[in-house]
Design a protein around this motif. Structure first.
Motif, short mmCIF file in Angstrom:
data_model
loop_
_atom_site.label_atom_id
_atom_site.label_comp_id
_atom_site.label_asym_id
_atom_site.label_seq_id
_atom_site.Cartn_x
_atom_site.Cartn_y
_atom_site.Cartn_z
N MET A 79 -10.08 6.37 -5.61
CA MET A 79 -9.94 5.66 -4.34
C MET A 79 -10.92 6.20 -3.31
O MET A 79 -11.53 5.44 -2.55
CB MET A 79 -8.50 5.75 -3.84
CG MET A 79 -7.52 4.96 -4.68
SD MET A 79 -5.89 4.76 -3.93
CE MET A 79 -6.24 3.63 -2.59
N GLU A 127 -10.05 0.33 -5.38
CA GLU A 127 -9.88 -0.12 -4.01
C GLU A 127 -8.61 -0.97 -3.91
O GLU A 127 -8.31 -1.74 -4.82
CB GLU A 127 -11.09 -0.95 -3.57
CG GLU A 127 -11.07 -1.39 -2.12
CD GLU A 127 -12.32 -2.15 -1.72
OE1 GLU A 127 -12.28 -2.86 -0.70
OE2 GLU A 127 -13.34 -2.05 -2.45
N THR A 153 0.82 -1.21 0.00
CA THR A 153 0.00 0.00 0.00
C THR A 153 0.85 1.26 0.00
O THR A 153 0.56 2.23 -0.72
CB THR A 153 -0.94 0.00 1.23
OG1 THR A 153 -1.75 -1.17 1.21
CG2 THR A 153 -1.85 1.23 1.20
#
Length: 409
Positions: free
Chosen positions: A297, A303, A269
């Protein structure tokens, strides 16, 4: 949740077992001197330990642990994780047939995966001390994002913005495919392929037409993208995702990432955030793409998700039921990169003309693989193509100069 507890059945998953294993193709080991797999264990992994050691001002404890790991992989036998490690039970389950043996005599996929787990343990990534959660590969990823190559690629987006959508789609798909040439782990020992390698003639298989047929404009599709590397690969992946959303090939894209550092440059991430910032801070079309992705997002049309299985030494045919459900609900799952390909078809010495569709029949739903060739595994080739590659006398399977786009409905 540990990898083991995420399995629905609770049964022991043995790497290399399952339907694909029944075909009889031998599992790839690393015990043949001069082979690609041997080179990874004998050369790439020791070099990587030194790179990680030099990249941070680690303390004495980390240096001693790195020394011990280097000695084990070069002269010793495979040791289990220490008591108290959070995932010791899972690795004891996966490695019960391998501990006490030479690193070279166990499945290559397992040995690579376990090496990275042990490297993270050596630098204290999972510990409770000051190095907890510090990505040992972050300096390599960030240096790449700041490089001139990324700058040039982002500038090129301005010229691409005005071309017809179908031509732009093809260009962005190929950019995502060939972005994997920048895989940092590959460059540790091999260097980048020569300029100009990313051409249509270097594709050993091209099912791009099938991929686009699966994603018609306005078709309310959900696309799962399983990322591979950060940096120069992840940026074109994100740009392709923007195109899928902006041109209505997909209503939603789910980007699957690693839960912790893995295989040097694999995307987490934090790497997505770094890439989005790099895009938004650039001028021109790159900034517009970054802004759209940032908003996507927030809106939920893009996502990010992760799962422990992505750092397990197992083929996709042994994925847990919750992950299987996610892929089953997608219109198409796109798997990026060499490691995902090895896990998709099985890390075995298949006949190169073996059917890609047959070997991926277990996968829950339509699947596509975008991969530059950096290991021995290959399936789905036409005999004529294979004959030509073999006659070339080059290391076409492992040099990163060839690529494939394979898809199954």
């Amino acid at each position: 949740m540990t990898e083991k507890s995420s399995r629905a059945s609770g049964e022991r998953a043995v790497p290399g077992s399952g339907p694909a294993a029944a075909a009889g193709a031998p599992v790839i080991l690393s015990n043949e001197p001069g082979s690609f797999a041997w080179g990874v264990l004998a050369k790439r992994h020791p070099a990587l330990i030194q790179q990680v050691r030099d990249a941070f001002p680690y303390g004495r404890r980390q240096h001693e642990a790195l020394d011990a790991l280097l000695d084990e992989i070069t002269h010793g036998v495979i040791e289990p994780l220490a008591l108290g490690e959070h995932d010791r039970e899972s690795w004891a389950d996966w490695g019960q047939e391998h501990f006490g043996r030479s690193w070279y005599d166990v499945p290559f996929l397992w040995a690579e995966s376990y090496f990275y787990r042990r490297l993270l343990g050596a630098v204290g990534y999972f510990g409770s001390g000051p190095w907890q959660g510090v990505d040992p590969f972050a300096p390599f990823k960030r240096a790449e994002l700041r490089g001139e190559a990324v700058e040039e690629e982002l500038r090129a987006l301005d010229a691409l913005a005005g071309v017809p959508a179908d031509e732009r789609a093809a260009a962005l798909l190929h950019a995502s495919l060939w972005g994997n040439r920048a895989d940092l782990g590959f460059r540790v020992s091999a260097g980048e392929p020569a300029a100009g390698a990313a051409t249509a003639s270097a594709l050993v298989a091209d099912d791009s037409a099938v991929l686009w047929q699966l994603l018609p404009v306005g078709g309310s599709s959900t696309v799962a993208v399983v990322a591979d590397n950060a940096g120069r690969e992840l940026i074109p992946d994100l740009i392709l995702i923007d195109h899928l959303l902006e041109q209505r090939h997909a209503e939603q894209v789910v980007l699957h990432l690693k839960p912790y550092p893995y295989y040097v440059s694999d995307a987490m991430t934090a790497d997505v955030v770094d890439c989005l910032r790099r895009l938004t801070e650039a001028p021109g079309e790159a900034s517009a793409i970054g802004g759209r992705l940032w908003r996507a997002m927030a809106a939920g049309s893009l996502e990010v998700r992760t799962h422990p299985f992505f750092c397990a030494p197992l083929p996709y045919e042994e994925m847990p039921e919750d992950l299987r459900g996610e892929f089953e609900s997608a219109t198409l799952t796109i798997l990026k990169g060499d490691l995902n390909y090895r896990r998709l078809v099985g890390d075995r010495l298949w006949d190169a003309t073996a059917s890609f569709a047959d070997l991926t029949a277990y996968f829950p739903g339509a699947v596509a693989a975008l991969r530059t060739l950096k290991s021995d595994v290959i399936v789905g080739l036409e005999q004529e193509v294979l004959d030509g590659l073999e006659r070339s006398g080059t290391a076409w399977r492992t040099s990163g100069t060839h690529a494939l786009i394979q898809a199954r409905r």
